[in-house]
Write a protein that holds these residues in place. Structure first.
Motif, PDB file in Angstrom:
ATOM      1  N   GLY A 436      28.914  -6.568  85.032  1.00  0.00           N
ATOM      2  CA  GLY A 436      30.067  -7.384  84.672  1.00  0.00           C
ATOM      3  C   GLY A 436      30.308  -7.489  83.177  1.00  0.00           C
ATOM      4  N   ASP A 437      31.022  -8.538  82.833  1.00  0.00           N
ATOM      5  CA  ASP A 437      31.575  -8.655  81.480  1.00  0.00           C
ATOM      6  C   ASP A 437      30.570  -9.171  80.453  1.00  0.00           C
ATOM      7  N   ASN A 438      29.722  -8.289  79.974  1.00  0.00           N
ATOM      8  CA  ASN A 438      28.820  -8.664  78.883  1.00  0.00           C
ATOM      9  C   ASN A 438      29.605  -8.654  77.578  1.00  0.00           C
ATOM     10  N   GLN A 439      28.923  -8.837  76.465  1.00  0.00           N
ATOM     11  CA  GLN A 439      29.574  -8.871  75.157  1.00  0.00           C
ATOM     12  C   GLN A 439      28.907  -7.850  74.240  1.00  0.00           C
ATOM     13  N   SER A 440      29.601  -7.508  73.192  1.00  0.00           N
ATOM     14  CA  SER A 440      29.027  -6.581  72.202  1.00  0.00           C
ATOM     15  C   SER A 440      28.046  -7.338  71.312  1.00  0.00           C
ATOM     16  N   TRP A 441      26.980  -7.753  71.914  1.00  0.00           N
ATOM     17  CA  TRP A 441      25.940  -8.516  71.227  1.00  0.00           C
ATOM     18  C   TRP A 441      24.620  -7.773  71.367  1.00  0.00           C
ATOM     19  N   TRP A 442      23.779  -7.865  70.369  1.00  0.00           N
ATOM     20  CA  TRP A 442      22.463  -7.229  70.435  1.00  0.00           C
ATOM     21  C   TRP A 442      21.634  -7.837  71.553  1.00  0.00           C
ATOM     22  N   SER A 443      21.772  -9.139  71.746  1.00  0.00           N
ATOM     23  CA  SER A 443      20.970  -9.794  72.785  1.00  0.00           C
ATOM     24  C   SER A 443      21.311  -9.260  74.174  1.00  0.00           C
ATOM     25  N   HIS A 444      22.506  -8.699  74.322  1.00  0.00           N
ATOM     26  CA  HIS A 444      22.888  -8.201  75.638  1.00  0.00           C
ATOM     27  C   HIS A 444      22.322  -6.817  75.948  1.00  0.00           C
ATOM     28  N   ILE A 445      21.805  -6.138  74.944  1.00  0.00           N
ATOM     29  CA  ILE A 445      21.062  -4.904  75.254  1.00  0.00           C
ATOM     30  C   ILE A 445      19.797  -5.328  76.011  1.00  0.00           C
ATOM     31  N   LEU A 446      19.178  -6.365  75.484  1.00  0.00           N
ATOM     32  CA  LEU A 446      17.937  -6.834  76.081  1.00  0.00           C
ATOM     33  C   LEU A 446      18.184  -7.433  77.473  1.00  0.00           C
ATOM     34  N   LEU A 447      19.278  -8.158  77.615  1.00  0.00           N
ATOM     35  CA  LEU A 447      19.607  -8.730  78.925  1.00  0.00           C
ATOM     36  C   LEU A 447      19.821  -7.598  79.940  1.00  0.00           C
ATOM     37  N   ASN A 448      20.508  -6.565  79.515  1.00  0.00           N
ATOM     38  CA  ASN A 448      20.721  -5.379  80.331  1.00  0.00           C
ATOM     39  C   ASN A 448      19.363  -4.824  80.799  1.00  0.00           C
ATOM     40  N   LEU A 449      18.461  -4.649  79.852  1.00  0.00           N
ATOM     41  CA  LEU A 449      17.140  -4.092  80.175  1.00  0.00           C
ATOM     42  C   LEU A 449      16.405  -4.957  81.199  1.00  0.00           C
ATOM     43  N   LYS A 450      16.429  -6.265  80.972  1.00  0.00           N
ATOM     44  CA  LYS A 450      15.646  -7.163  81.822  1.00  0.00           C
ATOM     45  C   LYS A 450      16.198  -7.271  83.240  1.00  0.00           C
ATOM     46  N   MET A 451      17.500  -7.093  83.394  1.00  0.00           N
ATOM     47  CA  MET A 451      18.072  -7.194  84.737  1.00  0.00           C
ATOM     48  C   MET A 451      17.709  -5.997  85.609  1.00  0.00           C
ATOM     49  N   MET A 452      17.457  -4.867  84.991  1.00  0.00           N
ATOM     50  CA  MET A 452      17.315  -3.625  85.757  1.00  0.00           C
ATOM     51  C   MET A 452      16.186  -3.675  86.793  1.00  0.00           C
ATOM     52  N   PRO A 453      14.951  -4.041  86.408  1.00  0.00           N
ATOM     53  CA  PRO A 453      13.894  -4.052  87.429  1.00  0.00           C
ATOM     54  C   PRO A 453      14.120  -5.140  88.474  1.00  0.00           C
TER      55      PRO A 453
END
Ligand code: MIG
Length: 661
Positions: A436-453
């Motif tokens: 969904g609608d994340n933001q162009s934020w550095w913290s959202h790279i990490l959120l992306n990573l953590k959601m995957m597993p």
């Protein structure tokens, strides 16, 4: 071991497909269940317990220390305090001295208080005590996960082309816009396989239509794109526009296939097309009917879809807007001294935010995705009317199921790409999801990573986030770092919101850096797709937290910014700005590999422990586990052009790799 307990009369969500006999809950010393006030179940956590699960949820891989509510919500601001996102994945796992999985098969709001109210207490509660509770015990977190995955059925398998790179943007309108994107990539020799069509390809946002002015000969255009090895992936929204003469609207009304109010009239909600009806995808006939409409587009050559707005998102309902209008009229009347011929009308009030009194402002804020609206419509489930809020979290699942079941009929021999925004466990059998609608934020790279597993634990294997960030303006370095994570996610798509800075890879300086990063993805596709197929066929995980592989290594268990991928790889992307590398923790000796911009490969054996590794913006790092290797091929411009005869192996000498095709 799996135990299934029944409380009250649960709704049959069809999340679980294994036949498991249900028993009455007779009590367990470690699980406290109270039915006094709805359903409430609690567990005393050990200091060392890690709580995994919840799929698409905020915050960490270890969910301890916060609360989460399964309540599928269209909320584009994924800040740290948010408790609900688009999905509802009610599987959690306690991993410590014991390993226990709990699946709460309940399709409405359910709250997971994981040490939020009291640090050591895990409480799961919901309003109605009508649910199935599955208790899974096993030897390890991974063992419990695999047992759970076996219960819920095999995960969806995406076509191989869907492992290529895709470009998307809300704002591409015409065939020329799409052609410009394709040339932007092809002319710069950046590999690409998919371009996404967001809502503007439709005629007035009507599902299964194509705007004939913007795409004069759509079938021919799709064909031309295919010849250039591009798949066009259109979006499908949940709401069907109310418009006389629009066949899908008329058929749906005639057959009674839309969600209805209590009085039997069709519920009306405003979304992108204006006033719409929601197809009643919980009704098997309506589901088959809605699904059959995807054929309109597959007949034009389309072979992939993304389903959006299926929480379902509501801008406002007829009832909501009527109440607001009434409040404004009353206010205007009062404003003009009770004369009734108010000089101030609703437009003045709406346009002058300062003049809006608190009460009206509050009503305006509450119009969108309002719980009151979710209580205003019903589903016809085998003749029984079920109020939407009771089954809210099943809508996106069943919209995507509609598409998945239909696509299997339309093209039984062909895999189609399908992913959804909203989901419930069970939907993983029909499609993937994007977050969904994340933001162009550095913290959202990490959120992306953590959601995957966490998503993998719940069966969702074809997953990924909007690379570069959807909302807000991105920057070149953010896109590059995010792509270097996206290299590994099954869905690798750059997507951005209307009005934000353009973020296609060719919009930035030194395009060669982007070309290089995406080419690395193509070098890895045989490996990544093979690991994905194995995970799907064997009920395994493509991405795992380090703690699944090194459960006795506390440091590994606590590492949340690295992931295991497949059987051979560990990834550790850079997710901070203005750095030339990062710290990584190696739970065992591994080979550190970097794909260098000149096409060469850097290899270095690093011992168990902590290391600072240098990773430039234009390098892609990964780690190969001790005594393992992975296949790589030469880069190609598209998945079809990958030349398997160029395969060679990277990692530890003498290791063997098993490939699945
Ligand atoms: O209300 O179709 O998450 O990916 O670009 C916004 C427009 C609707 C939300 C999706 C996003 C998509 C956008 N949609």
């Amino acid at each position: 071991m799996v135990e299934k307990y029944v409380f009250g009369s649960p709704f049959e969500t069809q999340a679980v497909i294994a036949e498991i006999e249900a028993a009455e809950f007779a009590g367990k010393e470690w699980l406290n269940i109270s039915l006094e006030n709805g359903f409430c179940c609690s567990y005393q956590m050990d200091d060392a317990d890690v709580i995994y699960g919840l799929g698409e949820a905020n915050r960490g891989i270890n969910k301890r220390g916060y609360q989460y509510v399964s309540n599928c919500t269209d909320d584009p601001h994924h800040t740290e305090e948010k408790v609900s996102l688009y999905g509802a994945h009610n599987f959690i796992m306690i991993s410590g001295k014991k390993h226990i999985g709990l699946f709460f098969d309940y399709p409405s709001n359910i709250c997971f208080d994981i040490g939020y109210t009291r640090q050591d207490l895990l409480t799961v509660s919901c309003e109605q005590a009508d649910l199935y509770l599955y208790v899974i015990t096993g030897e390890s977190a991974y063992d419990v996960t695999k047992q759970f995955r076996r219960m819920i059925g095999k995960s969806y398998i995406a076509p191989k082309y869907a492992f290529g790179f895709g470009q998307s943007r809300w704002g591409y309108k015409t065939a020329q816009d799409i052609e410009a994107v394709v040339s932007g990539y092809r002319d710069n020799q950046i590999p690409i396989d998919m371009v996404y069509l967001d809502i503007d390809y439709m005629q007035d946002y009507k599902d299964f239509t194509v705007n004939p002015e913007r795409f004069p000969d759509f079938a021919q255009f799709v064909q031309k794109m295919r010849e250039n090895r591009i798949h066009l992936i259109p979006i499908i929204d949940a709401g069907v526009k109310i418009e006389e003469g629009y066949d899908i609207y008329e058929e749906g009304v005639a057959k009674g296939y839309f969600c209805k109010r209590e009085d039997g009239t069709d519920f009306v909600a405003a979304v992108w097309p204006g006033w719409t009806h929601f197809p009643d995808v919980l009704n098997p006939d309506a589901r088959a009917w809605f699904g059959s409409k995807y054929k309109i587009l597959t007949d034009l050559g389309i072979d992939g879809f993304w389903n959006d707005m299926n929480e379902p998102a509501i801008f406002y309902s007829e009832e909501g807007i009527q109440a607001l209008n009434q409040a404004i009229a009353d206010y205007a009347k009062e404003f003009s001294g009770g004369q009734g011929d108010a000089k101030t009308d609703s437009d003045d009030i709406m346009n002058n935010a300062n003049a809006v009194p608190g009460e009206i402002r509050e009503m305006m804020n509450q119009l969108q995705n309002s719980p009151a609206d979710y209580r205003r419509f019903y589903h016809n489930v085998n003749g029984k009317m079920v109020r939407h809020d009771r089954v809210h979290n099943l809508y996106g699942f069943n919209m995507t199921r509609a598409a998945g079941e239909a696509l299997q009929k339309i093209a039984p021999d062909r895999k189609m790409l399908l992913f959804s925004r909203s989901s419930y466990i069970g939907m993983h059998r029909y499609g993937g999801i994007w977050t969904g609608d994340n933001q162009s934020w550095w913290s959202h790279i990490l959120l992306n990573l953590k959601m995957m597993p966490s998503l993998n634990m719940c069966g969702f294997l074809y997953v990924g986030s909007d690379l570069g960030g959807f909302g807000s303006n991105t920057t070149r370095d953010l896109v590059l770092r995010w792509l270097a994570l996206g290299v590994f996610t099954p869905l690798m798509r750059n997507h951005a919101a209307l009005g934000t800075r353009e973020q296609e890879c060719y919009q930035f300086e030194h395009i060669e850096d982007f070309r290089h990063v995406i080419r690395v993805r193509y070098r890895l596709i045989p490996y990544l797709y093979s690991e994905y197929l194995k995970a799907a066929m064997r009920d395994e995980m493509y991405f795992r937290p380090l703690g699944f592989d090194y459960p006795d290594d506390r440091r590994a268990v606590e590492t949340e910014d690295q992931l295991m991928l497949g059987n051979e790889v560990m990834i550790a992307p850079v997710y901070t700005q203005n750095v030339s590398g990062r710290t990584v923790y190696l739970p065992e000796e591994m080979k550190f590999i970097k794909f260098m911009p000149d096409g060469s490969i850097y290899e270095e054996v690093l011992g168990k422990g902590t290391h600072y590794v240098e990773v430039a913006l234009n390098e892609v790092p990964l780690f190969v586990r001790k005594d393992k290797c992975i296949p790589i091929v030469d880069a190609a411009g598209s998945v079809d052009e990958i030349d398997m005869s160029t395969v060679r192996y990277l990692g530890y000498d003498g290791a063997e790799y098993e490939m699945v095709e």
